[in-house]
Design an enzyme around this catalytic site. Structure first.
Site, PDB file in Angstrom:
ATOM      1  N   ARG A 198      -8.730   0.508   2.851  1.00 36.25           N
ATOM      2  CA  ARG A 198      -7.688   1.423   2.382  1.00 36.25           C
ATOM      3  C   ARG A 198      -6.363   0.703   2.219  1.00 36.25           C
ATOM      4  O   ARG A 198      -5.517   1.113   1.420  1.00 36.25           O
ATOM      5  CB  ARG A 198      -7.504   2.578   3.396  1.00 36.25           C
ATOM      6  CG  ARG A 198      -8.513   3.673   3.215  1.00 36.25           C
ATOM      7  CD  ARG A 198      -8.058   4.987   3.808  1.00 36.25           C
ATOM      8  NE  ARG A 198      -6.665   5.249   3.578  1.00 36.25           N
ATOM      9  CZ  ARG A 198      -5.775   5.558   4.520  1.00 36.25           C
ATOM     10  NH1 ARG A 198      -6.140   5.657   5.769  1.00 36.25           N
ATOM     11  NH2 ARG A 198      -4.523   5.791   4.216  1.00 36.25           N
TER      12      ARG A 198
ATOM     13  N   VAL B 134       7.042   8.011  16.518  1.00 33.03           N
ATOM     14  CA  VAL B 134       6.882   8.581  15.163  1.00 33.03           C
ATOM     15  C   VAL B 134       5.681   9.522  15.083  1.00 33.03           C
ATOM     16  O   VAL B 134       5.756  10.590  14.486  1.00 33.03           O
ATOM     17  CB  VAL B 134       6.782   7.456  14.108  1.00 33.03           C
ATOM     18  CG1 VAL B 134       6.604   8.033  12.710  1.00 33.03           C
ATOM     19  CG2 VAL B 134       8.024   6.569  14.167  1.00 33.03           C
TER      20      VAL B 134
ATOM     21  N   ARG C  30      -1.042  15.629  10.988  1.00 30.68           N
ATOM     22  CA  ARG C  30      -0.048  15.132  10.027  1.00 30.68           C
ATOM     23  C   ARG C  30       0.291  16.269   9.074  1.00 30.68           C
ATOM     24  O   ARG C  30      -0.185  16.326   7.942  1.00 30.68           O
ATOM     25  CB  ARG C  30      -0.569  13.890   9.304  1.00 30.68           C
ATOM     26  CG  ARG C  30      -0.747  12.733  10.261  1.00 30.68           C
ATOM     27  CD  ARG C  30      -1.237  11.500   9.578  1.00 30.68           C
ATOM     28  NE  ARG C  30      -0.219  10.855   8.766  1.00 30.68           N
ATOM     29  CZ  ARG C  30      -0.466   9.791   8.008  1.00 30.68           C
ATOM     30  NH1 ARG C  30      -1.674   9.290   7.959  1.00 30.68           N
ATOM     31  NH2 ARG C  30       0.490   9.248   7.292  1.00 30.68           N
TER      32      ARG C  30
ATOM     33  N   CYS D   6      -4.807   8.225   7.538  1.00 26.37           N
ATOM     34  CA  CYS D   6      -5.345   7.754   8.810  1.00 26.37           C
ATOM     35  C   CYS D   6      -5.441   8.860   9.836  1.00 26.37           C
ATOM     36  O   CYS D   6      -4.654   9.791   9.856  1.00 26.37           O
ATOM     37  CB  CYS D   6      -4.456   6.632   9.331  1.00 26.37           C
ATOM     38  SG  CYS D   6      -4.924   5.070   8.615  1.00 26.37           S
TER      39      CYS D   6
ATOM     40  N   LYS E  25       0.836  -1.210   0.000  1.00 25.93           N
ATOM     41  CA  LYS E  25       0.000   0.000   0.000  1.00 25.93           C
ATOM     42  C   LYS E  25       0.870   1.258   0.000  1.00 25.93           C
ATOM     43  O   LYS E  25       0.538   2.253  -0.642  1.00 25.93           O
ATOM     44  CB  LYS E  25      -0.895  -0.004   1.243  1.00 25.93           C
ATOM     45  CG  LYS E  25      -1.426   1.366   1.621  1.00 25.93           C
ATOM     46  CD  LYS E  25      -2.082   1.366   2.986  1.00 25.93           C
ATOM     47  CE  LYS E  25      -2.310   2.757   3.514  1.00 25.93           C
ATOM     48  NZ  LYS E  25      -1.119   3.431   4.027  1.00 25.93           N
ATOM     49  N   ASN E  26       1.996   1.199   0.720  1.00 24.27           N
ATOM     50  CA  ASN E  26       2.813   2.408   0.828  1.00 24.27           C
ATOM     51  C   ASN E  26       3.887   2.503  -0.258  1.00 24.27           C
ATOM     52  O   ASN E  26       4.829   3.293  -0.141  1.00 24.27           O
ATOM     53  CB  ASN E  26       3.427   2.511   2.229  1.00 24.27           C
ATOM     54  CG  ASN E  26       2.351   2.815   3.261  1.00 24.27           C
ATOM     55  OD1 ASN E  26       1.238   3.218   2.901  1.00 24.27           O
ATOM     56  ND2 ASN E  26       2.654   2.630   4.539  1.00 24.27           N
TER      57      ASN E  26
ATOM     58  N   ARG F 256      -2.899  10.412   1.592  1.00 22.79           N
ATOM     59  CA  ARG F 256      -1.682  11.222   1.733  1.00 22.79           C
ATOM     60  C   ARG F 256      -0.938  11.334   0.401  1.00 22.79           C
ATOM     61  O   ARG F 256      -0.052  12.152   0.247  1.00 22.79           O
ATOM     62  CB  ARG F 256      -0.705  10.563   2.720  1.00 22.79           C
ATOM     63  CG  ARG F 256      -1.207  10.322   4.092  1.00 22.79           C
ATOM     64  CD  ARG F 256      -1.138  11.521   4.977  1.00 22.79           C
ATOM     65  NE  ARG F 256       0.191  12.042   5.210  1.00 22.79           N
ATOM     66  CZ  ARG F 256       0.427  13.250   5.703  1.00 22.79           C
ATOM     67  NH1 ARG F 256      -0.572  14.054   5.990  1.00 22.79           N
ATOM     68  NH2 ARG F 256       1.655  13.664   5.911  1.00 22.79           N
TER      69      ARG F 256
HETATM   70  N1  EPU Z   1       5.828  15.083   9.497  1.00 23.82           N
HETATM   71  C1  EPU Z   1       5.846  16.451   9.691  1.00 23.82           C
HETATM   72  N2  EPU Z   1       5.839  17.257   8.594  1.00 23.82           N
HETATM   73  C2  EPU Z   1       5.820  16.754   7.325  1.00 23.82           C
HETATM   74  C3  EPU Z   1       5.812  15.372   7.133  1.00 23.82           C
HETATM   75  C4  EPU Z   1       5.811  14.537   8.246  1.00 23.82           C
HETATM   76  O1  EPU Z   1       5.851  16.923  10.829  1.00 23.82           O
HETATM   77  O2  EPU Z   1       5.809  17.549   6.370  1.00 23.82           O
HETATM   78  C5  EPU Z   1       5.823  14.194  10.670  1.00 23.82           C
HETATM   79  C6  EPU Z   1       4.546  13.344  10.751  1.00 23.82           C
HETATM   80  O3  EPU Z   1       3.483  14.072  11.321  1.00 23.82           O
HETATM   81  C7  EPU Z   1       4.987  12.174  11.605  1.00 23.82           C
HETATM   82  C8  EPU Z   1       6.451  12.001  11.156  1.00 23.82           C
HETATM   83  O4  EPU Z   1       6.854  13.230  10.570  1.00 23.82           O
HETATM   84  O5  EPU Z   1       4.965  12.517  12.961  1.00 23.82           O
HETATM   85  C9  EPU Z   1       6.659  10.890  10.162  1.00 23.82           C
HETATM   86  O6  EPU Z   1       5.828  11.077   9.020  1.00 23.82           O
HETATM   87  P1  EPU Z   1       6.233  10.529   7.571  1.00 23.82           P
HETATM   88  O7  EPU Z   1       6.275  11.690   6.647  1.00 23.82           O
HETATM   89  O8  EPU Z   1       7.426   9.667   7.696  1.00 23.82           O
HETATM   90  O9  EPU Z   1       4.975   9.641   7.240  1.00 23.82           O
HETATM   91  P2  EPU Z   1       4.116   9.623   5.918  1.00 23.82           P
HETATM   92  O10 EPU Z   1       4.989   9.622   4.723  1.00 23.82           O
HETATM   93  O11 EPU Z   1       3.014  10.596   5.983  1.00 23.82           O
HETATM   94  C10 EPU Z   1       4.173   7.020   5.640  1.00 23.82           C
HETATM   95  C11 EPU Z   1       3.149   5.927   5.596  1.00 23.82           C
HETATM   96  C12 EPU Z   1       2.558   5.696   6.967  1.00 23.82           C
HETATM   97  C13 EPU Z   1       3.694   5.341   7.927  1.00 23.82           C
HETATM   98  C14 EPU Z   1       4.773   6.440   7.907  1.00 23.82           C
HETATM   99  C15 EPU Z   1       5.983   6.104   8.755  1.00 23.82           C
HETATM  100  C16 EPU Z   1       2.280   6.242   3.376  1.00 23.82           C
HETATM  101  C17 EPU Z   1       1.134   6.605   2.517  1.00 23.82           C
HETATM  102  N3  EPU Z   1       2.082   6.321   4.681  1.00 23.82           N
HETATM  103  O12 EPU Z   1       3.452   8.178   6.049  1.00 23.82           O
HETATM  104  O13 EPU Z   1       1.702   4.578   6.849  1.00 23.82           O
HETATM  105  O14 EPU Z   1       3.187   5.212   9.224  1.00 23.82           O
HETATM  106  O15 EPU Z   1       5.215   6.665   6.558  1.00 23.82           O
HETATM  107  O16 EPU Z   1       6.590   4.934   8.299  1.00 23.82           O
HETATM  108  O17 EPU Z   1       3.335   5.846   2.892  1.00 23.82           O
HETATM  109  C18 EPU Z   1      -0.159   3.222   7.293  1.00 23.82           C
HETATM  110  O18 EPU Z   1       0.218   2.516   6.346  1.00 23.82           O
HETATM  111  O19 EPU Z   1      -1.105   2.872   8.067  1.00 23.82           O
HETATM  112  C19 EPU Z   1       0.500   4.502   7.524  1.00 23.82           C
HETATM  113  C20 EPU Z   1       0.012   5.443   8.342  1.00 23.82           C
END
Ligand code: EPU
Length: 440
Positions: free
Chosen positions: A419, A333, A127, A122, A25-26, A98
């Site tokens: 999802r 995280v 976020r 989620c 998914k990711n 996202r």
């Molecule tokens: N963050 C910020 N500012 C930003 C971006 C991120 O403060 O501009 C913070 C987030 O709020 C969080 C941390 O940085 O506290 C990490 O966020 P990250 O950007 O790494 O996460 P993401 O890319 O939004 C992806 C996965 C998530 C998974 C995280 C961490 C996707 C679509 N989602 O999210 O997956 O938890 O990386 O590995 O790739 C899930 O699959 O259920 C899921 C939530």
């Protein structure tokens, strides 16, 4: 509570059988975004039928991108003649995923402008997208945020030195997708290095990109003038692997997760073994089962790769309710990813939440050093209950809890699980779970 979106399960039976993983998914929806960087066909195999893929297909088709399922599970994407999405195109997409913000870089290259919907995903606390916006500004874009959408503009993206405040997965992908066609070299420091990111890099390399990853979380992207088409199979879903592994351990069952890959699961597998789980790795995948009759308590801290993923903690916490003694799970995280604990306690679990991490746990990263911890005392008997899914991974943890519990459980908001978990009902049925009713 009346709802037309639920699953009703009876617990107490071990899950036995096998399930087949497809692309993650990711990963897969991001591979789809890479297809916007070329006007040649990009073929993606092993595409799961999940909502995040569906949302991206819908958005692409509105932009004039050809998205065709040429064989079951294989998408051919041709972004030859495309147009910018309009506000109307984004109405039913805003707030649902996202991924769409990752279209910013490719659209900026093609149009000098990108309209991206406000993000969803989620419900696990705030976020923000500040890292994305800052990085795109450093690459030469302006950002204007309005109520529903964000607008990026540029006269041309150019390579830059970017330092991420935290190794964010999404922001790292944003920089990579925006810099592959930029003018000059980009140096991304403190980058995330999750296997899902390496998967995106390998697809871009097939397309003609020049990207290297250093041992110190630095990613170098040498801008090229043009990218071409490619064929790619997205990596297997690590989160789904961990979910089924926990279901096997919690229910004292045995599940072969076909397609599961050991390499990205190493940190998880170590913890699994410490708890008392067993696994056999072979060419087909990984078989998960209970090795020790009595499960042991453990301490875990979630982290960026190669640490223990935040998406693995929820089903694991359910398993830890069955372990002897006190376990501690520290979430670093996200600020709020224990929204499911209260319902587990209603089922008979003994879990306390703390706003301070225990002293023995030292977090590695600055700003995102959240201090939320769950202290789980076990083993506890779980009994059937009625609950509503707060987010994807928590939703799966309710499924595991319901399958361990005595009696019947009703899980409302079951569709949230679509999802990220393909054919979930069919998979549960093939593992002989006792499903009483499903309404979606
Ligand atoms: N963050 C910020 N500012 C930003 C971006 C991120 O403060 O501009 C913070 C987030 O709020 C969080 C941390 O940085 O506290 C990490 O966020 P990250 O950007 O790494 O996460 P993401 O890319 O939004 C992806 C996965 C998530 C998974 C995280 C961490 C996707 C679509 N989602 O999210 O997956 O938890 O990386 O590995 O790739 C899930 O699959 O259920 C899921 C939530």
């Amino acid at each position: 509570m009346a709802s037309a979106d639920l699953i009703r399960l009876r617990g107490g039976k071990p899950l036995i059988g096998e399930i087949h993983l497809r692309g993650a998914k990711n990963t897969v929806p991001k591979n789809m975004v890479a297809a916007l960087l070329t006007d040649e066909p990009v073929i993606i195999r092993d595409v799961p039928k999940i909502e995040d893929v569906d949302i991206m297909s819908r958005l692409f088709m509105r932009m004039g991108v050809e998205v065709e399922e040429v064989r079951p599970g294989t998408l051919q994407i041709v972004a030859k003649k495309i147009k910018l999405p309009t506000r109307n195109d984004l109405v039913d997409i805003t707030g649902r995923s996202r991924i769409p913000i990752l279209t910013a870089g490719p659209l900026l290259h093609r149009f000098g402008r990108a309209l991206v919907p406000k993000l969803g995903g989620c419900n696990i606390g705030p976020r923000p997208v500040d890292f994305h916006v800052k990085a795109l500004r450093e690459l030469g874009a302006d950002y204007d945020e309005n109520e529903e959408n964000g607008v990026f503009k540029t006269k041309g993206l150019r390579g830059a030195k970017i330092i991420l405040e935290y190794p964010s997965v999404g922001a790292t992908e944003q920089v990579i997708l925006s810099s592959v066609l930029a003018d000059g070299q980009t140096e991304l420091h403190n980058a995330a290095v999750e296997p899902e990111i390496m998967d995106l890099i390998t697809l871009l390399q097939k397309m003609g990109a020049i990207i290297s990853v250093d041992t110190d979380r630095t990613i170098y992207v040498e801008g090229v003038k043009k990218l071409s088409g490619a064929t790619h199979s997205g990596m297997p879903d690590r989160n789904e692997t961990a979910s089924w592994a926990c279901a096997a351990l919690g229910t004292n069952g045995r599940i072969l997760v076909r397609g599961a890959d050991q390499l990205g699961m190493m940190t998880f597998l170590n913890k699994y073994r410490q708890i008392g789980g067993g696994f056999d790795v072979n060419r087909d995948g990984i078989t998960f089962y209970r090795e020790k009759e009595k499960l042991s308590s453990i301490t875990v801290e979630t982290d960026v790769h190669p640490g223990f993923m935040t998406d693995w903690q929820q089903p694991l916490v359910v398993v830890l309710t069955q372990a002897e003694g006190r376990s501690v799970v520290h979430e670093t995280v996200y600020p709020s990813r224990f929204g499911y604990i209260e319902e587990l306690n209603k089922m008979g679990a003994k879990i306390k939440l703390f706003e301070e991490s225990p002293e023995m746990i030292k977090s590695k990263f600055g700003k995102r050093n959240y201090r939320q911890s769950a202290q789980i005392d076990g083993p506890t008997k779980l009994h059937g209950s009625e609950m509503t899914v707060p987010d994807l991974r928590a939703g799966f943890s309710y499924i595991v809890a319901a399958l361990i519990a005595d009696g019947e459980s009703t899980i409302h908001g079951f569709s949230v699980l679509q999802r990220g978990y393909e054919h979930l009902v069919a998979k549960l049925q093939s593992l002989e779970a006792e499903i009483i009713e499903v309404k979606v």
